[in-house]
Design a protein around this motif. Structure first.
Motif, PDB file in Angstrom:
ATOM      1  N   ASN A  77     167.775  13.511 -57.127  1.00 29.78           N
ATOM      2  CA  ASN A  77     167.770  14.971 -57.137  1.00 29.78           C
ATOM      3  C   ASN A  77     168.289  15.484 -58.475  1.00 29.78           C
ATOM      4  N   ILE A 104     159.343   9.236 -59.474  1.00 28.99           N
ATOM      5  CA  ILE A 104     160.527   9.229 -58.610  1.00 28.99           C
ATOM      6  C   ILE A 104     161.752   9.541 -59.447  1.00 28.99           C
ATOM      7  N   GLU A 133     155.879  15.863 -53.024  1.00 25.58           N
ATOM      8  CA  GLU A 133     156.362  15.349 -51.732  1.00 25.58           C
ATOM      9  C   GLU A 133     155.320  15.459 -50.620  1.00 25.58           C
ATOM     10  N   TYR A 148     170.158   4.883 -58.692  1.00 28.40           N
ATOM     11  CA  TYR A 148     169.925   5.242 -57.296  1.00 28.40           C
ATOM     12  C   TYR A 148     171.096   4.911 -56.393  1.00 28.40           C
ATOM     13  N   HIS A 190     160.094  11.016 -52.649  1.00 26.87           N
ATOM     14  CA  HIS A 190     161.375  10.326 -52.476  1.00 26.87           C
ATOM     15  C   HIS A 190     161.183   9.001 -51.750  1.00 26.87           C
TER      16      HIS A 190
END
Lengths: 550, 360, 255
Positions: free
Chosen positions: C41, C38, C173, C244, C205
Motif C-alpha cells: 500500500n 504489485i 484490482e 512485503y 494484491h
C-alpha cells in the motif's frame, strides 16, 4: 459638583449683576431688548449680535460673567417664547407664575389691559440665536474656568460665518481651552478669514481648511472661487484652486476609504454567514438553503432578548447585544442541530435533494416567523456607544456600529480558526472532510462531527444576524438578501477553507458595496458572477481548495 | 411506464386539438376553468423541461425560471408591440420613463414568426453560453445548482430596473389582443388552453422519443456515472449541452404559453423561489419518469390555486411539510409510492441472489 | 507490430503537495503481454494508473502510448480515445441501465461517430452479444446493471473496455472481493483478452492470481520500480520479501 458651584454662584451673582447692569449699560441693554421685541428679522439679528458684543465689552471677568448669564437668560427666554413684549417695546420674561422686567431682572407686574406678545421667531433668526448662545456659553465657561461643551462648538461649526466677531476674538485669546477645541475654533476663524481682503489672512484660512477637508469646506471654497472677481490678484485665484484640488483629492480618498469600510462590514456579515456553509459543504457535500433563515432567526432572537431586557432588566439594556451573543449562538445552533438530525442526515447520499429539503425548511421558518412577529421591519435600540463615529480622513466617518461588526467578525474568525486548527473537534472535522470512510474507520464518530459542525455553521449564521441587526433591515424575508451572496462566497472561496471563505467574502462584499451605488446592484452581481466563472475555469473547486487524491 | 407516457402525450395533444376544434365550432366553455387548466399545462411543461435535465441527465438547475422568463418576456414584448401598433401609445411604464416610442429591441416583434425565432435564438444562445462555460469547467451537482440560482437572481435584479424597457417592477400588462384574438374572453382562453395542452402533449411525446434514443441513453449514462463515461472516451460536455439546451427551449415554450394566459409578466417569475419550486414539482412527482413531474406540477400548482384562496397562511406550511416528507421518505417522488412495495421485494430478491452466488 | 511498446513511462514524477508519490519512475509495457503490477500500500500503483489515464497530472517526466504519442497535455477523454481503457478499483458501471445498454454505450463511445447513430447495425448487435458471451453475462443482458452481483459488475466493466477494441487495458484490482470460482473465471477472461495487438496491465494484491495470469511482474515500492521479472523470480527476491514481510508495517505507518 461643578454644576452645584455654578448654580450657587449664579444665584449670588444674579443679584449683584442686576445692580451693575443698572449703570452705564442700561441704555445698551434696553436697546437690545427693544430690538428683540421688534419682531423684524434684521433688527432681531442686529440685536442678538449687539447682545453678543455686549457680553465682552468689559474686561472685568465678573462683569463678563454677569453679562453673559443675562444674555443666556434672554436668549433662552426668546427661543422658549417666554420673552414677551409690550406694544411700547419694553420686554418681560414670563416665569411659572411671575413676570420679570427683561433688563433689570426684577419682579414686576403689568396692567392687565396691556397686551404682552412674544416676538415672532423668524427662520433666519433661529441660527443666530443659537450661535450667540453657544459663543456666550463658551465665554461664560472660560471666565468660570469650566470646560467648554462640545455641543456649543458644534453649533459654531454649523454656521461659522454668523459668529459674532467680537465674542470670537475674545474666545481666541483664552488659553484654558483643550487643543481639540482650539483647532475647531481655528477652523471657525478660517471660515471668517475667507472673506478677508488681506492675502496673508486668506492663505492662513486656506491652509486651515485644507487641513480639515470636508464636503462643507469644499462648497465654501467653490463659492468663494466663483465670487472672485476677474481683477482679483492672480495669486488669490491660484491659491484657491490649489486648495480646492487638494481638498477634492482628500475627499476622494476619504470616499474610497468609506466604500472600503462599508464593504468590510458587509464582508463581515457575509463571512459569518458563509463560513458555516463552507464548513458543512466541505464536510457533507451539502448546501443549506436555509442558511439565510438562520441569519434571520439570529436577528429575531436578539430582538426578543432586547424586549425581555426592556421589560425585566432595564439597566442591562445598553448591553443587550453582548448579552444576546451566547443565546443567539446556542439557540440557532440548536435549531441547526435539530434540522440536521431530523432532515439532513437522511440525505447525505443525495446532496441535490438536500437543497430541496432545506428549501422546505426555509419556507417553514420564514412563515413561522411571519406568523409570530408579522412582516414589518423590527426596531432595534442602538446603544449610545454604537451611535455616531469618528471622522478620520476627508469626510470618511468610521461609525461605531460597523466597526463593532467588523471587530466581531474578526473575533469569530480567530475563534473559528482556533476551533478548527487547535482542537480535537477541529482535527476530527478536517479528517472527515478529507476522507469520511477512513475517519470513521479510525474511530471518529462521524455522525457527531456532522451534527456539531452543522450546529456550528448555524450558530455562526445566527451571530451574523445579531451583528447586522443595528445596520440592516430585519424582517422575515431578509435571509434571501444575503443567501445568494453567501453562495457566491462559498463557490469562490472553495470548500472547507477558512482563508478561502475570508478572501472570497472580502472580494464579494467590497465589489458589491463599491459597484452598487455607482452602477447598481445588477452590475455588482454581474461582476461577482463573472469573477466566479473566470475563477472556476482555472480552479473549478474554488480559490483555496485542498489538493488531495480523490 | 414508458409506454404510458407516449400514450399520455398523444392523448393530451388530441385533447388540446379537440378543444381548439370544438371552440372554433362555437362550443363554449368556462373561461376560469380554461385559464386554470391552461396555466397548469404551462407549469407542467416547465416541470417536464427540468425533469429532462435533472431526471435524465442528473443536472439540477435552480435557475430554470430564467428560460421560462425568456419565453414569457419575449411574448409579452410581442403583445406590447402589437398593442402599440394598434393604439400608437407606448405602455405606461415607458411613458413614465418619458419614452414616446418602443426601444429598438422591440423591432419586428409584432410578427409571430419572428417572435418564435427570437425566443428560440435567445434561449439557445443564453443556455449554450452559460452551459458551455459551466460544463467545460466541470461545474456539477450542488455547485451548478447554486450558480444557476445566482444567475436567475441576477437577471431578476436587472428586470426590477425601470430603465430596462421591460416594465421594471410592475412588469408588462394591459395587452389589447392576443394572437389576433381579444385579450379576454372564454374563446381566447379555450384556444390558449387547447394550444397549451397540445404543446404539452407533443413535447411529452418528443421527450419520450428523445430519452429512448441513443442521446437519451448517453444522458442516462451521464446521470449514472459521468466520469466512467469520460474514461470511455466520451466528451460528456456535448451530451450535457444537448440536454441543457433542449430543456431550456422547453422551459421557454412554457413561458410563451403561460404569459398570454395570465395577461402579465413581471420579475417575480425570475425569483429564485419559483425556480426552486419547479425542482420541487419534479422531485415530488418523481425524477426520471416523464409523467411523474407533470403530475407533480398539476398537483402542487392545483393545490396552490385552491389553498392560497382558502387558507393563505397555511399553504406555505403544507408545501414545506410535503417537500420535506417526500424528499426524505419517498426519494423517487409520489408517483413511485405505489411501486415501493414491489421494489422492496425486488431488492430483497436481488440480495438473496447475490448471496447465492458468493456462497457456492 | 509486436516490437512496438504499448506504454513507455519515462522519469515520471507525481506529488501531492509536498508528498512525492511517484519518484522518477521509468517503465515499459509491450504489446502482446499481460503485465502484473504489485507492491505494498502506498507504493504508487493507483497513482500510476491515474497518471496513465489522465486522472492525475504529472509534474515531470512523460508517458508515451504506442511508442510515439505523449499524453502529457491530453484530457482523460482524448487518452481514452487513444485506446487506453481502465477498469476502476470500485466497479463503475451505469447502474440505472441494463447490461446491454452498458455495452451499447461503451461500443458507441469507442467510435465517436456512432454516438448519434440512431440504430445499431446488425454487426454491432452481434458484437455486443459476442462480448457478453466472453464475459459470461449473455443471460443477464436485460438485467439492470445495478442489480448484478459484485463479480458480474467487474466483468461487465471489463466487457465495456473490450468492446471498444482498446490497445491497452488497465485493470485495477480485478479480483478484489471475488471468491475462488469467480477468480478462476476472471483469469480465464484475461487470457481470452490477450492478443498481439493489446497490452493488459493488472494491478492486484492477490499474488497467486498475478502469478497465474501475468507473464512479467513489476514490483513498485516507494514510488519506484524495485524489480521486474517472472513471478517465480520476483517472489524469490530477498528485497521483495523484505518489503512485503519485514518493512511493510514500517512503510505503511510512515505514510
Amino acid at each position: 459638583m461643578t454644576f452645584l458651584r455654578t448654580y450657587l454662584l449664579s444665584v449670588l451673582l444674579a443679584i449683584a449683576g442686576s445692580v451693575s447692569a443698572d449703570g452705564q449699560d442700561r441704555q445698551d441693554t434696553s436697546a437690545i431688548v427693544g430690538g428683540l421685541c421688534s419682531s423684524k428679522p434684521t433688527q432681531m439679528n442686529q440685536a442678538l449680535n449687539a447682545l453678543g458684543s455686549f457680553t465682552v465689552e468689559s474686561s472685568d471677568p465678573l462683569v463678563i460673567e454677569n453679562n453673559a448669564r443675562w444674555a443666556l437668560w434672554i436668549i433662552s427666554a426668546l427661543t422658549k417664547k417666554q420673552l414677551v413684549c409690550s406694544p411700547t417695546g419694553s420686554g418681560f420674561v414670563k416665569g411659572e407664575d411671575e413676570l420679570r422686567e427683561a433688563v433689570t431682572r426684577e419682579l414686576t407686574k403689568v396692567d392687565e389691559n396691556v397686551k404682552l406678545k412674544a416676538p415672532f421667531l423668524h427662520l433666519p433668526v433661529r441660527p443666530t440665536a443659537e450661535i450667540i448662545a453657544a459663543t456666550t456659553e463658551m465665554i461664560l465657561a472660560s471666565v468660570t474656568n469650566d470646560a467648554v461643551s462640545d455641543k456649543s462648538l458644534e453649533s459654531l461649526d454649523k454656521k461659522p460665518e454668523q459668529v459674532n466677531s467680537r465674542q470670537f476674538s475674545y474666545l481666541l485669546k483664552q488659553s484654558n481651552l483643550p487643543e481639540r477645541q482650539v483647532k475647531q475654533l481655528e477652523l471657525v476663524e478660517a471660515y471668517q478669514l475667507l472673506r478677508s481682503e488681506d492675502l496673508t489672512d486668506y492663505s492662513t484660512a486656506l491652509a486651515v481648511l485644507r487641513e480639515n477637508a470636508s464636503r462643507k469646506s469644499l462648497t465654501a471654497l467653490i463659492e468663494i472661487q466663483s465670487s472672485l472677481s476677474p481683477e482679483a490678484s492672480g495669486s488669490k485665484v491660484e491659491m484657491t484652486s490649489n486648495a480646492i484640488n487638494a481638498i477634492e483629492t482628500e475627499l476622494q480618498i476619504g470616499q474610497f476609504l468609506s466604500v472600503l469600510y462599508s464593504g468590510l462590514s458587509y464582508s463581515s456579515i457575509l463571512f459569518l454567514a458563509a463560513i458555516g456553509l463552507a464548513i458543512v459543504f466541505g464536510l457533507m457535500g451539502v448546501i443549506n438553503l436555509a442558511q439565510g433563515e438562520f441569519i434571520m432567526i439570529g436577528a429575531y432572537i436578539t430582538f426578543v432578548i432586547q424586549e425581555l431586557l426592556a421589560s425585566f432588566a432595564y439597566g442591562l439594556m445598553p448591553f443587550y447585544l453582548l448579552i444576546s451573543i451566547p443565546f443567539v449562538f446556542v439557540l440557532t445552533g440548536g435549531i441547526g442541530a435539530a434540522i440536521e438530525y431530523s432532515v439532513i442526515r437522511h440525505l447525505y447520499t443525495r446532496p441535490l435533494m438536500t437543497l430541496l429539503a432545506t428549501w422546505g425548511v426555509s419556507i417553514f421558518l420564514v412563515n413561522a416567523v411571519r406568523v409570530l412577529f408579522g412582516t414589518q421591519n423590527l426596531e432595534f435600540y442602538v446603544p449610545d456607544y454604537l451611535v455616531g463615529g469618528v471622522t478620520l480622513f476627508g469626510d470618511f466617518l468610521v461609525t461605531w456600529n460597523r466597526l463593532a461588526t467588523i471587530g466581531f467578525a474578526v473575533l469569530v474568525l480567530l475563534l473559528t480558526w482556533i476551533l478548527v486548527n487547535k482542537t480535537r473537534f477541529g482535527v476530527n472535522v478536517r479528517a472527515v472532510t478529507e476522507n469520511r470512510n477512513m475517519a470513521g474507520a479510525i474511530g471518529i464518530d462521524t455522525r457527531k462531527v456532522d451534527v456539531l459542525s452543522f450546529a456550528l455553521g448555524s450558530g455562526l449564521a445566527g451571530l451574523a444576524g445579531l451583528a447586522l441587526s443595528t445596520i440592516y433591515n430585519v424582517n422575515p424575508t431578509m435571509g434571501t438578501n444575503f443567501i445568494v451572496d453567501a453562495f457566491m462566497v462559498v463557490v469562490l472561496g472553495g470548500v472547507g477553507s477558512i482563508w478561502g471563505t475570508l478572501l472570497a467574502a472580502l472580494l464579494v462584499g467590497i465589489v458589491n458595496v463599491a459597484i452598487e451605488p455607482v452602477y447598481g446592484a445588477v452590475a455588482a452581481k454581474v461582476i461577482v458572477m463573472t469573477l466566479i466563472i473566470v475563477v472556476i475555469q482555472f480552479r473549478p473547486e474554488g480559490l483555496f481548495s485542498l489538493k488531495v487524491r480523490k | 411506464m414508458f409506454q404510458a407516457s407516449e400514450k399520455a402525450g398523444i392523448l393530451l395533444a388530441l385533447c388540446g386539438l379537440l378543444l381548439i376544434g370544438a371552440t372554433s365550432l362555437g362550443f363554449s366553455t368556462s373561461q376560469y376553468a380554461m385559464n386554470l387548466i391552461g396555466q397548469i399545462a404551462a407549469f407542467a411543461l416547465l416541470a417536464l423541461s427540468l425533469d429532462l435535465l435533472w431526471g435524465f441527465c442528473g443536472i439540477l438547475s435552480l435557475g430554470h425560471g430564467l428560460f421560462f422568463a425568456i419565453g414569457g418576456y419575449l411574448v409579452a414584448m410581442h403583445l406590447v408591440k402589437v398593442t402599440f401598433d394598434a393604439t400608437g401609445t407606448p405602455p405606461d411604464f415607458m411613458l413614465f420613463m418619458g419614452w414616446d416610442s418602443l426601444p429598438f429591441y422591440y423591432f419586428q416583434l409584432d410578427s409571430i414568426a419572428y417572435l418564435i425565432v427570437a425566443i428560440a435564438a435567445v434561449t439557445t444562445v443564453v443556455s449554450f453560453v452559460f452551459g458551455y462555460v459551466s460544463f467545460r469547467s466541470r461545474v456539477t451537482g450542488v455547485y451548478f445548482a447554486i450558480i444557476t440560482q445566482a444567475l436567475v437572481y441576477m437577471v431578476m435584479l436587472y428586470m426590477f430596473r425601470n430603465d430596462s424597457g421591460f416594465g421594471g417592477n410592475n412588469g408588462m400588462t394591459g395587452f389589447k389582443e392576443i394572437f389576433g384574438m381579444p385579450a379576454s374572453g372564454s374563446t381566447t382562453a379555450a384556444f390558449l388552453c387547447g394550444g397549451s395542452l397540445a404543446t404539452l402533449g407533443l413535447c411529452l411525446y418528443g421527450c419520450k422519443k428523445l430519452v429512448d434514443s441513443p442521446i437519451g441513453q448517453f444522458m442516462l449514462a451521464v446521470r449514472e456515472d459521468e466520469s466512467r463515461l469520460r474514461f470511455l472516451g466520451v466528451n460528456t460536455v456535448h451530451i450535457k449541452l444537448i440536454a441543457w439546451c433542449i430543456s431550456a427551449i422547453l422551459a421557454a415554450m412554457a413561458g410563451f404559453l403561460y404569459v398570454p394566459q395570465v395577461g402579465i409578466v413581471n420579475p417575480t417569475i425570475l425569483s429564485p423561489e419559483l425556480s426552486i419550486e419547479i425542482a420541487a414539482w419534479v422531485a415530488l412527482g418523481g425524477r426520471g419518469s416523464l409523467l411523474g413531474p407533470i403530475l407533480g406540477a398539476v398537483v402542487i400548482s392545483g393545490l396552490k390555486f385552491i389553498l392560497t384562496g382558502l387558507a393563505p397562511d397555511l399553504w406555505p406550511f403544507i408545501l414545506a411539510t410535503l417537500i420535506i416528507c417526500v424528499v426524505i421518505w419517498s426519494p423517487n417522488g409520489l408517483a413511485d409510492t405505489s411501486s415501493h412495495v414491489a421494489s422492496f421485494y425486488r431488492r430483497l430478491g436481488s440480495l438473496t441472489s447475490i448471496k447465492g452466488r458468493s456462497q457456492p | 507490430m509486436t516490437t512496438k511498446q504499448a506504454l513507455y513511462v519515462s522519469g515520471l514524477n507525481v506529488s501531492f503537495g509536498n508528498f512525492a508519490v511517484l519518484k522518477n519512475l521509468s517503465w515499459t509495457v509491450d504489446f502482446g503481454e499481460v503485465r502484473g503490477v504489485i507492491g505494498p500500500n502506498g507504493a504508487g500503483k493507483t497513482t500510476l494508473l491515474d497518471s496513465l489515464t489522465g486522472k492525475t497530472r504529472y509534474q515531470s517526466g512523460d508517458i508515451y502510448v504506442k511508442d510515439t504519442v505523449s499524453i502529457k497535455n491530453l484530457t482523460e477523454i482524448e487518452i481514452a480515445k487513444l485506446g487506453i481503457g481502465r477498469k476502476f478499483q470500485k466497479p463503475s458501471v451505469f447502474s440505472g441501465l441494463s447490461g446491454f445498454q452498458n455495452l451499447e454505450i461503451a461500443l458507441r463511445a469507442g467510435h465517436s461517430r456512432s454516438i448519434y447513430q440512431p440504430k445499431l447495425t446488425s454487426r454491432q448487435r452481434e458484437k455486443i452479444h459476442e462480448t457478453s458471451e466472453l464475459i459470461g453475462l449473455s443471460s443477464e443482458l436485460s438485467r439492470n446493471a445495478g442489480t448484478l452481483a459484485h463479480g458480474q459488475k467487474q466483468w461487465l466493466e471489463i466487457g465495456m473496455l473490450i468492446i471498444a477494441e482498446p490497445s491497452v487495458i488497465l485493470l485495477d484490482e480485478p479480483v478484489a472481493g471475488m471468491n475462488s470460482e469467480e477468480r478462476g473465471k476472471t483469469a480465464e477472461l484475461i487470457s481470452n483478452i490477450r492478443g498481439p495487438n493489446i497490452a493488459v496491465v493488472v494491478v492486484e494484491h492477490d499474488m497467486e492470481f498475478v502469478g497465474q495470469v501475468c507473464d512479467t511482474v513489476t514490483v513498485l515500492h516507494d514510488g519506484r520500480v524495485m524489480i521486474e521479472g517472472p513471478m517465480g523470480v520476483v517472489q524469490a527476491d530477498p528485497q521483495v520479501i523484505d518489503v512485503y514481510l519485514g518493512k511493510e508495517a514500517a512503510s505503511a505507518s510512515s505514510h
